[in-house]
Every structure is written in C-alpha cells, then in structure tokens.
Design an enzyme around this catalytic site. Structure first.
Site, short mmCIF file in Angstrom:
data_model
loop_
_atom_site.label_atom_id
_atom_site.label_comp_id
_atom_site.label_asym_id
_atom_site.label_seq_id
_atom_site.Cartn_x
_atom_site.Cartn_y
_atom_site.Cartn_z
N LYS A 157 0.83 -1.21 0.00
CA LYS A 157 0.00 0.00 0.00
C LYS A 157 0.86 1.25 0.00
O LYS A 157 0.52 2.24 -0.65
CB LYS A 157 -0.94 0.01 1.21
CG LYS A 157 -2.07 -0.99 1.10
CD LYS A 157 -2.98 -0.91 2.33
CE LYS A 157 -4.08 -1.95 2.28
NZ LYS A 157 -4.86 -1.98 3.55
N LYS A 205 -5.47 -10.75 -6.44
CA LYS A 205 -6.68 -11.05 -5.67
C LYS A 205 -7.77 -10.01 -5.96
O LYS A 205 -7.48 -8.87 -6.29
CB LYS A 205 -6.36 -11.17 -4.18
CG LYS A 205 -6.08 -9.87 -3.53
CD LYS A 205 -5.98 -9.96 -2.02
CE LYS A 205 -5.75 -8.53 -1.55
NZ LYS A 205 -5.42 -8.31 -0.21
N LYS A 253 -11.12 -4.30 -3.27
CA LYS A 253 -11.98 -3.12 -3.34
C LYS A 253 -11.28 -1.98 -4.06
O LYS A 253 -11.93 -1.11 -4.62
CB LYS A 253 -12.31 -2.64 -1.92
CG LYS A 253 -13.22 -3.56 -1.15
CD LYS A 253 -13.38 -3.02 0.28
CE LYS A 253 -13.95 -4.06 1.20
NZ LYS A 253 -13.54 -3.91 2.59
P1 TYM Z 1 -10.63 -6.19 4.58
O1 TYM Z 1 -11.70 -5.19 4.84
O2 TYM Z 1 -9.60 -5.88 3.57
O3 TYM Z 1 -11.29 -7.58 4.19
C1 TYM Z 1 -12.30 -8.16 4.99
C2 TYM Z 1 -12.17 -9.67 4.97
O4 TYM Z 1 -12.24 -10.15 3.63
C3 TYM Z 1 -11.12 -10.97 3.34
N1 TYM Z 1 -10.77 -10.79 1.93
C4 TYM Z 1 -10.69 -11.79 1.03
N2 TYM Z 1 -10.88 -13.12 1.16
C5 TYM Z 1 -10.76 -13.87 0.05
N3 TYM Z 1 -10.45 -13.38 -1.17
C6 TYM Z 1 -10.24 -12.05 -1.34
N4 TYM Z 1 -9.93 -11.56 -2.55
C7 TYM Z 1 -10.36 -11.20 -0.21
N5 TYM Z 1 -10.22 -9.86 -0.01
C8 TYM Z 1 -10.47 -9.63 1.29
C9 TYM Z 1 -10.03 -10.48 4.27
O5 TYM Z 1 -9.06 -11.48 4.48
C10 TYM Z 1 -10.82 -10.16 5.52
O6 TYM Z 1 -11.03 -11.32 6.28
N6 TYM Z 1 -7.47 -5.64 8.42
C11 TYM Z 1 -8.70 -6.27 8.01
C12 TYM Z 1 -9.89 -5.91 8.86
C13 TYM Z 1 -9.71 -6.08 10.32
C14 TYM Z 1 -9.86 -7.28 11.07
C15 TYM Z 1 -9.64 -6.93 12.42
C16 TYM Z 1 -10.16 -8.59 10.70
C17 TYM Z 1 -9.42 -5.09 11.21
N7 TYM Z 1 -9.37 -5.60 12.48
C18 TYM Z 1 -9.70 -7.89 13.42
C19 TYM Z 1 -10.23 -9.53 11.73
C20 TYM Z 1 -10.00 -9.19 13.07
C21 TYM Z 1 -9.01 -5.85 6.58
O7 TYM Z 1 -8.55 -4.86 6.11
O8 TYM Z 1 -9.93 -6.62 5.95
#
Ligand code: TYM
Length: 342
Positions: free
Chosen positions: A111, A206, A209
């Site tokens: 990023k 992957k 968003k």
């Molecule tokens: P975020 O918002 O990027 O994504 C949310 C969840 O979706 C999963 N994910 C995917 N899984 C499969 N294929 C993909 N292409 C894909 N893109 C995203 C992510 O692995 C995630 O589970 N840092 C985290 C959010 C967070 C969090 C936490 C999660 C903040 N605090 C505490 C668990 C526990 C994030 O940015 O996810």
C-alpha cells in the site's frame, strides 16, 4: 464458550472475496461460539478517504452483515470506533511493538509503495497494532479471515506473547491476574476454499476493493444484469475443458471455486460436472448460481437498510456488550503495565 471476532473495512463496496473469504464463514460460527463482528471504520482512514462517505459505508456494511445472515440476537455487531477501548489499547500495545515487525508487513509495503512516501500516514504503518487490539481486547480464541490477513494474525499472536512475557510475569500474578497471561493467543481460521478469491480480469491478483476496474470484482449488491455482464466479459483461457488446480490456469481454478462455493456443491461434484464443459456452457451456469445465491441477500439488505431504527439499535446494543468485555481487558492491561489506578 470460545470466542470469535472479525471485521471488514467500510471502504468501497463489499465484494465476493470479502464474502467467501470471511463473512459467509461467520454465519455457522455464531451458533457454536460467542461471536463479535465489527465494522472497522478506524482502519478505513489509513488511506486517503472521503469524509462524506465514511458513515454511509459503515452503515451499509453493517446492513450487509445482517443481510448475509449474521443474527443480532446471537452475535454482537458493532462499529469499531464506538468502543473506545480499541484505540486506547492500541497505544499501550504500540509501546511493545518493535518497529521492525511493522516494516515487514506485506500489506504495508504494497500500500505504501502505491501511495508514495509523502502520502502515507503513520497510521498505515501502525494499522496491524490496531488490528491486534481489535482481537486481543476480546481474549479471542479464533479469527475467521481470508488468507491476506494471515501475516497480521501472526503479528497479533507474537504481540500477545510479547506482552504476556513483558508484563505478565510475577508482578502480574501478585496483583491477582489470571495465571500470568494478560492476553489469550488467538488462532486464525482460514477456509479451505474461498480464502483467496481472485480478480475476474487477472487470475493472478486477488479480488480487491481498491482495484480501479469494477469489472474485476463482483460486489454483493451488483444487480443481476451487472453480474451477468461481468461473468460474460471475465478473463478465461483457451485450454480444452475445465479443471481445478492447474497452475497454468489460475482463472479457471478461481471461477470453478467460486461456482463450488455459491452453488454449495462439493469440489468433486463440480470437477465432475465441469470436466466436459467449455467456457460457453459454464459461464451461464456460474452466472445463475451467483444470482441465485446473492439475490436473497440483496432483498434482505434492502429491508434491513431501510429500517434505520432497527440498524441503530443493533449497533448500539452490540457496542454496549462489546464495551463490557473490552473495558475489563483494558483495565487489566493498565494494571499489569503499572499505571496508577483510577
Ligand atoms: P478487509 O476489509 O480488507 O477484508 C475483509 C475480509 O475479507 C477478506 N478478503 C478476502 N478473502 C478472500 N479473497 C479475497 N480476494 C479477499 N479480499 C479480502 C479479508 O481477508 C478479511 O477477512 N485488516 C482487516 C480488517 C480487520 C480485522 C480486524 C479482521 C481489522 N481488524 C480484526 C479480523 C480481526 C481488513 O482490512 O480486511
């Protein structure tokens, strides 16, 4: 009961990767475990964002959780910034986090490379410390996430162990702490299929968003004709027939996996069903399965989203229950770290 926490950032729209990698797997867990699912709005400000969009996206994401089947009578659903302990614990944890651990994070490197040094706020670097605090505050046993969060979970585990070691020794026991361990060391729950849903336009990156082209992802709220169009135009290959697990065919593996998950069939059944198909006959099957799976979610979303009093009450009650657990942990940490009691 063992405890589970997880969350999604309210940036852009929730897509099929978020759903298959995370949210869909939360649904079954809420019956067996104590679950807390939050919308991580504080994480969403670590890259430039639109202040006019943040609260709307936060609300929309909460409605998506419920529409996907999170049951507010079983799980606590809340907004991260509504529970003050997250930010407070983060500061305490920051003091125990070696900066080298953060510099090694793949997501930070990716990023920050894209944004350029002068545009990268310090929060992008310390982002995993906030994530660790989201998890450790609740003494969580398991964290269901997609594969891209594995490294952040590893850091969370190391940080929990480090704090337990630094501040959970004899001094802590004398104060009556629980066996010298301040934090439970959590484990990631990464699903066997769907942990890494790939882009529709490039099977090697992957689904995300932030990818500029909306054609690269299926958003959970995409209307039927948009889904049909994206699948019609998605990248394929010119091999004969369709198969899983051929490293030369990342798009094929990805689309078959998506089909498997949204149709609810087993991998073996899908492999058998599709081995004799070509892209022309498979794409309509996939499109129908996607629409059939997502349409009921979209209908529920509209209902939930229009009832703002209900949504508010869910988030308020969720934050209240979460705060009780979080405040107790925070108090212990302050005590273990030697602060004057208030
Ligand atoms: P975020 O918002 O990027 O994504 C949310 C969840 O979706 C999963 N994910 C995917 N899984 C499969 N294929 C993909 N292409 C894909 N893109 C995203 C992510 O692995 C995630 O589970 N840092 C985290 C959010 C967070 C969090 C936490 C999660 C903040 N605090 C505490 C668990 C526990 C994030 O940015 O996810």
């Amino acid at each position: 009961k063992k405890r589970i926490v997880s969350g999604v950032q309210p940036t852009g729209s929730v897509h099929l990767g978020n759903y298959l990698g995370a949210i869909k797997n939360w649904i079954d867990l809420q019956n067996t475990y104590e679950t807390l699912f939050f919308i991580v709005d504080l994480h969403a400000i670590t890259l430039p964002y639109d202040t006019k969009e943040l609260s709307k996206a936060t609300r929309d994401t909460a409605a998506i959780y419920l529409a996907c089947g999170i049951d507010a009578s079983k799980a606590s659903v809340f907004v991260q910034s509504h529970v003050h302990a997250h930010v407070e614990l983060m500061w305490l944890l920051s003091s125990a986090t070696p900066i080298g651990w953060l510099n090694r994070m793949i997501q930070f490197k990716e990023k920050s490379r894209k944004a350029g040094d002068e545009n990268v706020g310090v929060a992008l670097l310390t982002y995993p410390v906030l994530m660790a605090s989201d998890i450790l505050l609740y003494q969580s046993d398991f964290v269901p996430v997609g594969e891209d969060q594995k490294q952040h979970l590893e850091l969370t585990r190391e940080l929990a162990e480090r704090v337990n070691y630094l501040y959970g020794g004899r001094k802590w026991k004398k104060l009556g702490g629980r066996g010298g361990s301040i934090f439970k060391v959590p484990e990631p729950l990464i699903p066997p299929a769907g942990a890494r849903v790939m882009s529709l336009t490039d099977g090697l990156s992957k689904m995300s968003k932030s990818a500029p082209s909306d054609q690269s992802r299926i958003n959970l709220l995409d209307p039927k004709d948009v889904i049909a169009n994206k699948i019609k135009r998605c990248k394929t290959d010119s091999f004969p027939a369709l198969e899983f697990d051929n490293p030369e065919r990342p798009e094929c593996n990805n689309l078959l996996s998506v089909y498997q998950l949204v149709s609810g069939k087993t991998k073996e059944d899908v492999a058998k069903e599709c081995q004799g198909l070509n892209w022309g006959s498979f794409k309509p099957l996939l499109t129908d399965a996607l629409i059939e799976h997502l349409y009921p979610i979209q209908v529920r979303y509209e209902e939930i989203h229009s009832d703002s009093a209900y949504l508010d009450s869910v988030l308020e009650e969720g934050a209240r229950k979460a705060s009780e657990i979080a405040d107790a942990t925070l108090k212990n940490v302050y005590q273990a770290m030697g602060f004057l009691r208030r």
